[in-house]
Design an enzyme around this catalytic site. Sequence first.
Site, PDB file in Angstrom:
ATOM      1  N   ASP A 466       0.843  -1.192   0.000  1.00  0.00           N
ATOM      2  CA  ASP A 466       0.000   0.000   0.000  1.00  0.00           C
ATOM      3  C   ASP A 466       0.882   1.248   0.000  1.00  0.00           C
ATOM      4  OD1 ASP A 466      -1.722   2.152   1.758  1.00  0.00           O
ATOM      5  OD2 ASP A 466      -3.006   0.866   0.565  1.00  0.00           O
ATOM      6  N   GLU A 509      -4.768   2.475  -4.123  1.00  0.00           N
ATOM      7  CA  GLU A 509      -3.302   2.536  -4.117  1.00  0.00           C
ATOM      8  C   GLU A 509      -2.676   1.239  -3.600  1.00  0.00           C
ATOM      9  OE1 GLU A 509      -4.686   4.638  -0.250  1.00  0.00           O
ATOM     10  OE2 GLU A 509      -5.423   4.203  -2.263  1.00  0.00           O
TER      11      GLU A 509
END
Length: 626
Positions: A466, A509
């Site tokens: 992430d 993301e």
Amino acid sequence: MSAFDQQVQDVQTFAPRTEFLAFLERSRSQANASGDPLLEVAALLEQGRQLRHSDGGRASELLDRAAGLLRQHRDPVLEFRHRLLRIGQLKARQELDKAVPEGMRLLAEARARGDWHDELRVLLVLQEDWKQFHALGRYTQEARQLAIRHPADKVTWWARDEWADRLRSAGKLDEAERELLAVLQEQEAVDDGVEQLRTLVLLNDMYRATGEWDKLRPLGPRAQEIARKLGRTPYMLVNFLCNQSDALLKAGLPAAALEMADAAIVAARGDADTTRVARFNRGKALNRLSRHAEGLAILEAEAQGSDRWEMLDEVAEEYAFARRHDEAYRALAEHLQGLRKSLDESHRAGLTLDQALASAERERAQRQASERQTQRTVVAAVILAALACSAAALLVVRATRRHARTLAAVNRQLQDMAVTDPLTGLRNRRHFMAQVDSHVAAADRSHAGRETVAAEPVDLLFYLIDLDHFKRVNDSFGHPAGDAVLRQAAERLKGVLRGEDELIRWGGEEFLLMTRGTPRGHAAQLAERLRKAIDGSPVELPDGQPLKISCSIGFAPYPLVPGAQHGGSWERSVELADEALYQAKARGRNGWFGVGAPSAAGAGAKPTEGSLQEAIACGSVVPLHS
């Protein structure tokens, strides 16, 4: 608020970022020339704050210069502001052992003065790096409680916006909505139009992500009315209206989308990039309203220049909608020719055609959310259905062997779009779900025969990766910059991997990596290589400026316990990797946390039960971390 601070707020609200940075540079130079050191300090601090994520080295230089001036010309307000920025700088360098004590000292000073404004500002700085820690952040909760006690204030609204964002990230959408609507009501009561627009942007992003079009649709006209009352157009409104028009097209509301696109064209005031995006949306809306000639003419006019081929996939979709299948076919063929040509570009060396298809997608400003991978599937379905249903189009295709060969290539590419993320060129979650069972079965067979085969059994390793503080990138630099960061992060991660590894755009993301054949004993080394690949050097934003990024990683193997009766499922491994990811974030980000082999005492425990912390406590897994 000082006159300079008011001027900073006005320019930042109503001018593009490039103009705002130029204003700060001019202000600093003028203050230096006129011998006004405190005004120079104020400009230096604001410059440092604006550059802290995009150019850390330059930001540090500016803060050092401000510190030198403050030693000669003391000012309590500016000194407090400088110390807050220094805390953020220490955290960016992962020096949490220095950042937290300094933050607590500053917090104690603010409380001793009875200054709740400064107390709240310190809490907001402290909480930034502790998402998902102590029930969504100990400092975030304290900030929210303080903000609720002091309503109708900009700083308290920002604190509550942060709280709503964390609720949304945790899937608590109803609570997040209630918080934002309560903030909006307070802003309306005091008639603060600019802050109302900021809250509407957050609501718009949430409704778009959840597909709540009935709630999203009224936000655009509401934002326009607020701007009319202000008498000026805040810069955030332009992108908001483009985002609205694009979302309304997705919702199947072309009339409303046309209204928002026209409003965006007016608000853009001639800005070339934003106007182009708004006009493109306008052309699509007109086409969907059966004003085909007018809409398609706009799309063709905007799809010109060196990047024409990148826009032709959307143009082809609109031709297909208008039942002009021959033009749709030719647009797709030209699009594919551009993709093939892009393979010769140096920065695409080594990519396959499939990867180039996604990597070469145009950086469209209206792609305001990261869930766009589904749109390409819809595009493929619309064009395939139109071509399949039109006897005229099929007759044209069959007219020559060249057309037949090209159509076959088009179909293969369209089918590939369904399992490819258009932004990064990576495979998507759909592809992973279609493939994972076969890989799990192979791993199971390998471990089942490990006593009779000399070779080491095949492990699967699942990594969740992430990007840290990605929301800040979108908020500070815009969604095109966020798209650029995602593409470059994907390329860096691919550079670490082997051909047999699967890197997936998991959503937003977040990336999922599944390795096949990497021994679980090497999991930590690979995690560190992945971390360094992201953190090694700044990425480049569309305007050329560098931006330092980092990532947090969680990982777990499959099977969790080789040879155990309760070795777990691959879903359990991914679940533990996800929990490990949050542990990595709680430890300060830019690091990794994973699951290792069980201890001898815990080897009989069931790793399929309980949380990660419970599994660690009972010894069924052993934590590994950077």
